[in-house]
Design a protein around this motif. Structure first.
Motif, PDB file in Angstrom:
ATOM      1  N   ASN A  64      11.777  35.285  -1.449  1.00  0.00           N
ATOM      2  CA  ASN A  64      11.326  36.138  -1.607  1.00  0.00           C
ATOM      3  C   ASN A  64      12.201  36.961  -2.611  1.00  0.00           C
ATOM      4  N   ALA A  65      13.522  36.698  -1.928  1.00  0.00           N
ATOM      5  CA  ALA A  65      14.789  37.408  -2.499  1.00  0.00           C
ATOM      6  C   ALA A  65      14.874  36.635  -4.647  1.00  0.00           C
ATOM      7  N   ASP A  66      14.486  35.528  -4.545  1.00  0.00           N
ATOM      8  CA  ASP A  66      14.578  34.714  -5.235  1.00  0.00           C
ATOM      9  C   ASP A  66      13.318  35.472  -6.589  1.00  0.00           C
TER      10      ASP A  66
ATOM     11  N   SER B 133      12.035  38.430  -6.386  1.00  0.00           N
ATOM     12  CA  SER B 133      12.173  39.025  -7.140  1.00  0.00           C
ATOM     13  C   SER B 133      13.390  39.496  -7.867  1.00  0.00           C
TER      14      SER B 133
ATOM     15  N   MET C 298      11.167  32.302   4.367  1.00  0.00           N
ATOM     16  CA  MET C 298       9.853  33.207   3.574  1.00  0.00           C
ATOM     17  C   MET C 298      11.118  34.506   3.381  1.00  0.00           C
ATOM     18  N   ALA C 299      12.335  34.818   3.431  1.00  0.00           N
ATOM     19  CA  ALA C 299      12.809  35.727   3.337  1.00  0.00           C
ATOM     20  C   ALA C 299      14.167  35.313   2.274  1.00  0.00           C
ATOM     21  N   ALA C 300      13.999  33.853   1.910  1.00  0.00           N
ATOM     22  CA  ALA C 300      15.179  33.775   1.460  1.00  0.00           C
ATOM     23  C   ALA C 300      13.962  33.261  -0.152  1.00  0.00           C
TER      24      ALA C 300
ATOM     25  N   GLU D  88      10.519  31.922   9.041  1.00  0.00           N
ATOM     26  CA  GLU D  88      10.735  33.505   8.319  1.00  0.00           C
ATOM     27  C   GLU D  88      12.238  34.153   7.585  1.00  0.00           C
ATOM     28  N   GLU D  89      13.052  32.531   8.049  1.00  0.00           N
ATOM     29  CA  GLU D  89      14.280  33.101   7.105  1.00  0.00           C
ATOM     30  C   GLU D  89      13.939  32.241   5.687  1.00  0.00           C
TER      31      GLU D  89
ATOM     32  N   GLN E 290      11.500  31.089  13.495  1.00  0.00           N
ATOM     33  CA  GLN E 290      12.691  31.413  13.162  1.00  0.00           C
ATOM     34  C   GLN E 290      13.151  30.921  11.208  1.00  0.00           C
ATOM     35  N   GLN E 291      12.902  29.726  11.445  1.00  0.00           N
ATOM     36  CA  GLN E 291      13.430  28.452  10.035  1.00  0.00           C
ATOM     37  C   GLN E 291      12.413  29.501   9.418  1.00  0.00           C
TER      38      GLN E 291
END
Length: 62
Positions: free
Chosen positions: A35-37, A39, A31-33, A28-29, A25-26
């Protein structure tokens, strides 16, 4: 080393409920952050690059 001795960063949902987050879970969070950065950085570079596109056109791969 027990889970209690590891400092938690960020105070996500796991910290609010008192349950430790799993490593997956850590990750994934994070990686999501990331990915947003990336983008946002890509959007910034695209807008900055459109103004001086002719100067860098030879080095672009698409």
């Amino acid at each position: 080393m027990s889970e209690e001795t590891v400092p938690h960063q960020g105070g996500g949902a796991g910290a609010a409920t008192g349950q430790p987050k799993g490593l997956l879970q850590q990750m994934e969070e994070l990686m999501a952050a990331l990915n947003a950065d990336l983008s946002a950085l890509d959007a910034d570079l695209q807008s900055a690059g459109s103004a001086g596109r002719g100067a860098v056109e030879d080095g672009e791969t698409g």
